[in-house]
Design a protein around this motif. Structure first.
Motif, PDB file in Angstrom:
ATOM      1  N   MET A 119      65.539  86.163  76.260  1.00  0.00           N
ATOM      2  CA  MET A 119      65.012  86.798  77.468  1.00  0.00           C
ATOM      3  C   MET A 119      66.136  87.204  78.418  1.00  0.00           C
ATOM      4  O   MET A 119      65.883  87.727  79.498  1.00  0.00           O
ATOM      5  CB  MET A 119      64.049  85.849  78.193  1.00  0.00           C
ATOM      6  N   GLY A 120      67.386  86.962  78.018  1.00  0.00           N
ATOM      7  CA  GLY A 120      68.521  87.337  78.842  1.00  0.00           C
ATOM      8  C   GLY A 120      68.893  86.318  79.910  1.00  0.00           C
ATOM      9  O   GLY A 120      69.616  86.637  80.853  1.00  0.00           O
ATOM     10  N   VAL A 121      68.403  85.093  79.761  1.00  0.00           N
ATOM     11  CA  VAL A 121      68.710  84.034  80.725  1.00  0.00           C
ATOM     12  C   VAL A 121      70.069  83.442  80.363  1.00  0.00           C
ATOM     13  O   VAL A 121      70.284  82.988  79.250  1.00  0.00           O
ATOM     14  CB  VAL A 121      67.622  82.936  80.718  1.00  0.00           C
ATOM     15  N   SER A 122      70.981  83.458  81.317  1.00  0.00           N
ATOM     16  CA  SER A 122      72.334  82.945  81.056  1.00  0.00           C
ATOM     17  C   SER A 122      72.347  81.415  81.041  1.00  0.00           C
ATOM     18  O   SER A 122      71.442  80.768  81.562  1.00  0.00           O
ATOM     19  CB  SER A 122      73.310  83.450  82.115  1.00  0.00           C
ATOM     20  N   THR A 123      73.397  80.845  80.468  1.00  0.00           N
ATOM     21  CA  THR A 123      73.529  79.391  80.448  1.00  0.00           C
ATOM     22  C   THR A 123      73.717  78.847  81.868  1.00  0.00           C
ATOM     23  O   THR A 123      73.384  77.700  82.127  1.00  0.00           O
ATOM     24  CB  THR A 123      74.700  78.945  79.547  1.00  0.00           C
ATOM     25  N   ASP A 124      74.239  79.676  82.789  1.00  0.00           N
ATOM     26  CA  ASP A 124      74.353  79.246  84.183  1.00  0.00           C
ATOM     27  C   ASP A 124      72.971  78.980  84.782  1.00  0.00           C
ATOM     28  O   ASP A 124      72.775  77.998  85.503  1.00  0.00           O
ATOM     29  CB  ASP A 124      75.073  80.297  85.029  1.00  0.00           C
ATOM     30  N   VAL A 125      72.033  79.852  84.492  1.00  0.00           N
ATOM     31  CA  VAL A 125      70.671  79.685  84.997  1.00  0.00           C
ATOM     32  C   VAL A 125      70.012  78.474  84.329  1.00  0.00           C
ATOM     33  O   VAL A 125      69.301  77.711  84.986  1.00  0.00           O
ATOM     34  CB  VAL A 125      69.837  80.971  84.778  1.00  0.00           C
ATOM     35  N   VAL A 126      70.282  78.285  83.047  1.00  0.00           N
ATOM     36  CA  VAL A 126      69.759  77.115  82.348  1.00  0.00           C
ATOM     37  C   VAL A 126      70.311  75.838  82.997  1.00  0.00           C
ATOM     38  O   VAL A 126      69.584  74.864  83.202  1.00  0.00           O
ATOM     39  CB  VAL A 126      70.083  77.166  80.835  1.00  0.00           C
ATOM     40  N   PHE A 127      71.595  75.852  83.358  1.00  0.00           N
ATOM     41  CA  PHE A 127      72.191  74.689  84.022  1.00  0.00           C
ATOM     42  C   PHE A 127      71.533  74.446  85.376  1.00  0.00           C
ATOM     43  O   PHE A 127      71.171  73.315  85.709  1.00  0.00           O
ATOM     44  CB  PHE A 127      73.704  74.862  84.207  1.00  0.00           C
TER      45      PHE A 127
END
Length: 175
Positions: A119-127
Motif C-alpha cells: 500500500m506504499g506505507v514506509s517502514t517509518d510509518v510502521v515504526f
C-alpha cells in the motif's frame, strides 16, 4: 453555568474510572511538556548532550507526574510518600522497559507484513504506528492500572519499603 460547575466538580472530585483516567491524561500531558521543555533548554541553552538532556527531562517529567498524581489524580492521602516514590519508580522503570522492548518486538513483527509495503506505507510509518500502539497499551494496562490500584494506595508491603528507607518504626500502640 450550573452545568459547568457540576462538570468541573465531578472532574475534580469523582473517583470513577473514566474521570480518574481523564485526570491522569492531564497529569501526563503536563509532565510531558515539562519533560520536553527541560530537555530542550538543557540541550540548547546549557549545551548538554542529547542523551543527558533527554534523561534529565524524563526525570523531571517523572517527578512532576508523580507529584500531580499524588495530590490531584489519585489523591493518595494516607499513603506514605516514600512508599509512593519507590512504587512509582518501579512502575516507571517497567514502563520504560515495556515501551522499549515492546516497540522493538512489535515493529520487527509488523514490518515483515507485506500489505503495508504493497500500500506504499514506509517502514517509518510502521515504526510510528508500532510506537504509538505499544505506548497506548503500556499507558493503559501498565501505568494507569498499577498507579490506580498499587502505587497511590496503601499496600501491606509499604511498611517494608518505609523501613528499608529508614522510616519510623511503629510502636506497639500504633500496630
Amino acid at each position: 453555568m450550573a452545568n459547568l460547575k457540576e462538570i468541573s466538580n465531578k472532574f475534580l472530585h469523582s473517583n470513577s474510572l473514566i474521570i480518574t483516567y481523564l485526570r491522569s491524561i492531564l497529569s501526563s500531558q503536563t509532565a510531558s511538556w515539562a519533560d520536553y521543555i527541560v530537555c530542550f533548554l538543557l540541550f540548547k541553552l546549557a549545551g548538554m548532550s542529547s542523551f543527558w538532556a533527554t534523561a534529565a527531562g524524563a526525570f523531571c517529567g517523572g517527578v512532576i507526574n508523580c507529584i500531580i498524581n499524588y495530590k490531584f489524580t489519585f489523591r493518595a492521602e494516607g499513603c506514605d510518600w516514600r512508599a509512593v516514590v519507590v512504587k512509582y519508580a518501579v512502575v516507571w522503570l517497567g514502563s520504560l522497559l515495556l515501551n522499549a522492548y515492546g516497540t522493538e518486538a512489535f515493529y520487527n513483527w509488523t514490518r515483515t507484513w507485506q500489505w503495508p509495503a504493497q500500500m506504499g506505507v514506509s517502514t517509518d510509518v510502521v515504526f510510528i504506528a508500532s510506537r504509538l500502539f505499544i505506548s497506548l497499551m503500556v499507558s493503559w494496562f501498565w501505568n494507569f492500572a498499577l498507579q490506580r490500584y498499587v502505587v497511590y494506595r496503601p499496600m501491606p508491603f509499604d511498611k517494608y519499603i518505609i523501613a528499608l528507607l529508614g522510616g519510623p518504626k511503629k510502636t506497639e500502640v500504633e500496630k
